[in-house]
Design a protein around this motif. Structure first.
Motif, mmCIF file in Angstrom:
data_model
loop_
_atom_site.group_PDB
_atom_site.id
_atom_site.type_symbol
_atom_site.label_atom_id
_atom_site.label_comp_id
_atom_site.label_asym_id
_atom_site.label_seq_id
_atom_site.Cartn_x
_atom_site.Cartn_y
_atom_site.Cartn_z
ATOM 1 N N MET A 1 61.991 5.037 18.407
ATOM 2 C CA MET A 1 63.158 5.447 17.630
ATOM 3 C C MET A 1 62.854 5.375 16.137
ATOM 4 O O MET A 1 62.079 4.529 15.703
ATOM 5 N N ILE A 2 63.483 6.270 15.398
ATOM 6 C CA ILE A 2 63.274 6.243 13.957
ATOM 7 C C ILE A 2 64.011 5.045 13.362
ATOM 8 O O ILE A 2 65.005 4.579 13.922
ATOM 9 N N PRO A 3 63.537 4.531 12.230
ATOM 10 C CA PRO A 3 64.216 3.389 11.608
ATOM 11 C C PRO A 3 65.589 3.783 11.084
ATOM 12 O O PRO A 3 65.806 4.918 10.651
ATOM 13 N N VAL A 4 66.502 2.842 11.115
ATOM 14 C CA VAL A 4 67.852 3.088 10.612
ATOM 15 C C VAL A 4 67.849 3.190 9.091
ATOM 16 O O VAL A 4 68.669 3.900 8.505
ATOM 17 N N HIS A 5 66.900 2.490 8.467
ATOM 18 C CA HIS A 5 66.796 2.512 7.007
ATOM 19 C C HIS A 5 65.405 3.023 6.611
ATOM 20 O O HIS A 5 64.528 2.237 6.232
ATOM 21 N N PRO A 6 65.191 4.327 6.697
ATOM 22 C CA PRO A 6 63.873 4.878 6.369
ATOM 23 C C PRO A 6 63.644 4.905 4.859
ATOM 24 O O PRO A 6 64.580 4.758 4.072
ATOM 25 N N SER A 7 62.410 5.120 4.478
ATOM 26 C CA SER A 7 62.093 5.270 3.061
ATOM 27 C C SER A 7 62.694 6.580 2.551
ATOM 28 O O SER A 7 63.023 7.478 3.339
ATOM 29 N N GLU A 8 62.822 6.696 1.249
ATOM 30 C CA GLU A 8 63.332 7.934 0.662
ATOM 31 C C GLU A 8 62.416 9.108 0.999
ATOM 32 O O GLU A 8 62.869 10.229 1.214
ATOM 33 N N GLU A 9 61.121 8.831 1.045
ATOM 34 C CA GLU A 9 60.155 9.877 1.381
ATOM 35 C C GLU A 9 60.381 10.396 2.798
ATOM 36 O O GLU A 9 60.365 11.606 3.044
ATOM 37 N N MET A 10 60.611 9.466 3.726
ATOM 38 C CA MET A 10 60.843 9.865 5.114
ATOM 39 C C MET A 10 62.163 10.618 5.237
ATOM 40 O O MET A 10 62.252 11.639 5.933
ATOM 41 N N ARG A 11 63.176 10.131 4.557
ATOM 42 C CA ARG A 11 64.482 10.793 4.602
ATOM 43 C C ARG A 11 64.385 12.215 4.056
ATOM 44 O O ARG A 11 64.952 13.152 4.615
ATOM 45 N N ASP A 12 63.645 12.368 2.966
ATOM 46 C CA ASP A 12 63.470 13.700 2.384
ATOM 47 C C ASP A 12 62.717 14.610 3.346
ATOM 48 O O ASP A 12 63.004 15.809 3.419
ATOM 49 N N ARG A 13 61.779 14.036 4.098
ATOM 50 C CA ARG A 13 61.051 14.835 5.080
ATOM 51 C C ARG A 13 61.990 15.342 6.171
ATOM 52 O O ARG A 13 61.866 16.482 6.627
ATOM 53 N N TYR A 14 62.932 14.512 6.581
ATOM 54 C CA TYR A 14 63.911 14.944 7.579
ATOM 55 C C TYR A 14 64.715 16.137 7.052
ATOM 56 O O TYR A 14 64.950 17.110 7.769
ATOM 57 N N VAL A 15 65.139 16.038 5.800
ATOM 58 C CA VAL A 15 65.914 17.130 5.195
ATOM 59 C C VAL A 15 65.077 18.407 5.144
ATOM 60 O O VAL A 15 65.557 19.500 5.471
ATOM 61 N N GLN A 16 63.825 18.268 4.750
ATOM 62 C CA GLN A 16 62.946 19.435 4.666
ATOM 63 C C GLN A 16 62.687 20.045 6.042
ATOM 64 O O GLN A 16 62.587 21.270 6.179
ATOM 65 N N ASN A 147 62.207 12.795 27.015
ATOM 66 C CA ASN A 147 63.137 11.855 27.644
ATOM 67 C C ASN A 147 63.181 10.496 26.956
ATOM 68 O O ASN A 147 63.845 9.578 27.442
ATOM 69 N N ARG A 148 62.494 10.361 25.837
ATOM 70 C CA ARG A 148 62.523 9.085 25.127
ATOM 71 C C ARG A 148 63.887 8.839 24.488
ATOM 72 O O ARG A 148 64.582 9.777 24.103
ATOM 73 N N ASP A 149 64.233 7.584 24.373
ATOM 74 C CA ASP A 149 65.511 7.216 23.764
ATOM 75 C C ASP A 149 65.475 7.497 22.265
ATOM 76 O O ASP A 149 64.571 7.053 21.562
ATOM 77 N N ARG A 150 66.461 8.231 21.788
ATOM 78 C CA ARG A 150 66.550 8.551 20.364
ATOM 79 C C ARG A 150 67.414 7.557 19.599
ATOM 80 O O ARG A 150 67.467 7.600 18.373
ATOM 81 N N GLY A 151 68.129 6.723 20.316
ATOM 82 C CA GLY A 151 68.937 5.701 19.661
ATOM 83 C C GLY A 151 70.177 6.224 18.970
ATOM 84 O O GLY A 151 70.698 5.592 18.045
ATOM 85 N N LEU A 152 70.698 7.355 19.429
ATOM 86 C CA LEU A 152 71.847 7.955 18.754
ATOM 87 C C LEU A 152 73.168 7.265 19.076
ATOM 88 O O LEU A 152 74.197 7.600 18.487
ATOM 89 N N SER A 153 73.134 6.298 19.997
ATOM 90 C CA SER A 153 74.346 5.512 20.242
ATOM 91 C C SER A 153 74.579 4.510 19.113
ATOM 92 O O SER A 153 75.665 3.939 18.992
ATOM 93 N N CYS A 154 73.564 4.316 18.289
ATOM 94 C CA CYS A 154 73.681 3.452 17.108
ATOM 95 C C CYS A 154 74.349 4.254 15.996
ATOM 96 O O CYS A 154 73.816 5.275 15.546
ATOM 97 N N ALA A 155 75.508 3.800 15.544
ATOM 98 C CA ALA A 155 76.276 4.544 14.543
ATOM 99 C C ALA A 155 75.484 4.753 13.254
ATOM 100 O O ALA A 155 75.564 5.818 12.629
ATOM 101 N N SER A 156 74.707 3.767 12.855
ATOM 102 C CA SER A 156 73.942 3.879 11.604
ATOM 103 C C SER A 156 72.860 4.944 11.706
ATOM 104 O O SER A 156 72.617 5.695 10.756
#
Length: 203
Positions: A1-16, A147-156
């Motif tokens: 699962m991806i971290p709930v508090h990613p780095s700004e670089e990682m977050r920007d990569r998601y947006v891109q 089929n891996r868990d994405r952890g989307l049940s976590c609100a954060s």
């Protein structure tokens, strides 16, 4: 699962990643994505005697683990004949409560996919609501999780990815729900084209 508090670089990569999938969509995929929630809104009103909010609530309540065709069939059944069947008891109980007059926002988990799905259908112009399902997650992360868990049940974690769609939408000058719908159409059709298929039957 991806971290709930990613780095700004990682977050920007998601947006891109989201924006890259947006730009990969064909004109036809763009059109279908842009009209998806408005069409769903009209169907919600149709199956519930003109009460789109109630219809959207019933559709959302019965959406988990169902294809759109199955989801709509169950919602039509509940709204039309009051028959509650074909789903888990919790989903049916939520649909029953909405049919009995409860406001969907008081029944559905509004910080999760089901609540956002309701919001997007009830009000296609909602500036914040965005549905994060497994495909929306994989688009942002840039990886198919299978089929891996994405952890989307976590609100954060849900809100993290939702915010990435909102940021992409801001940069594109679109609604978050529009960006999600267009990228969803483009992504799922791309995945379908790359899944190995058996030989076609010959007639």
């Amino acid at each position: 699962m991806i971290p709930v508090h990613p780095s700004e670089e990682m977050r920007d990569r998601y947006v891109q990643n989201i924006m890259a999938r947006w730009w990969s969509a064909s004109a036809e995929q763009q059109e279908r994505g842009r009209t998806w929630y408005r069409t769903a809104h009209d169907l919600a009103a149709q199956i519930s005697g003109g009460d789109a909010r109630r219809g959207a609530g019933v559709i959302a309540a019965l959406s988990a683990n169902k294809s759109w065709h199955q989801n709509l069939r169950l919602a039509r059944q509940v709204c039309g004949s009051g028959v509650l069947s074909g789903h888990f008891s919790d989903a049916l109980a939520k649909a029953a409560a909405i049919m009995a007059g409860a406001d969907p926002a008081d029944v559905l988990p509004m910080d999760r996919k089901t609540g956002h799905f309701f919001q997007c259908i009830a009000d296609p112009d909602d500036p914040e609501a965005v549905v994060i399902d497994r495909h929306a997650h994989d688009i942002a992360v840039g990886e198919r999780y299978g089929n891996r868990d994405r952890g989307l049940s976590c609100a954060s974690r849900y809100e993290l990815i939702a915010d990435c769609y909102r940021e992409a939408a801001l940069q594109l000058g679109e609604l978050p729900s529009t960006v999600q719908a267009v990228t969803w159409v483009a992504h799922t059709e791309h995945v379908a084209d790359t899944v190995p298929r058996g030989p076609r039957a010959r007639f």
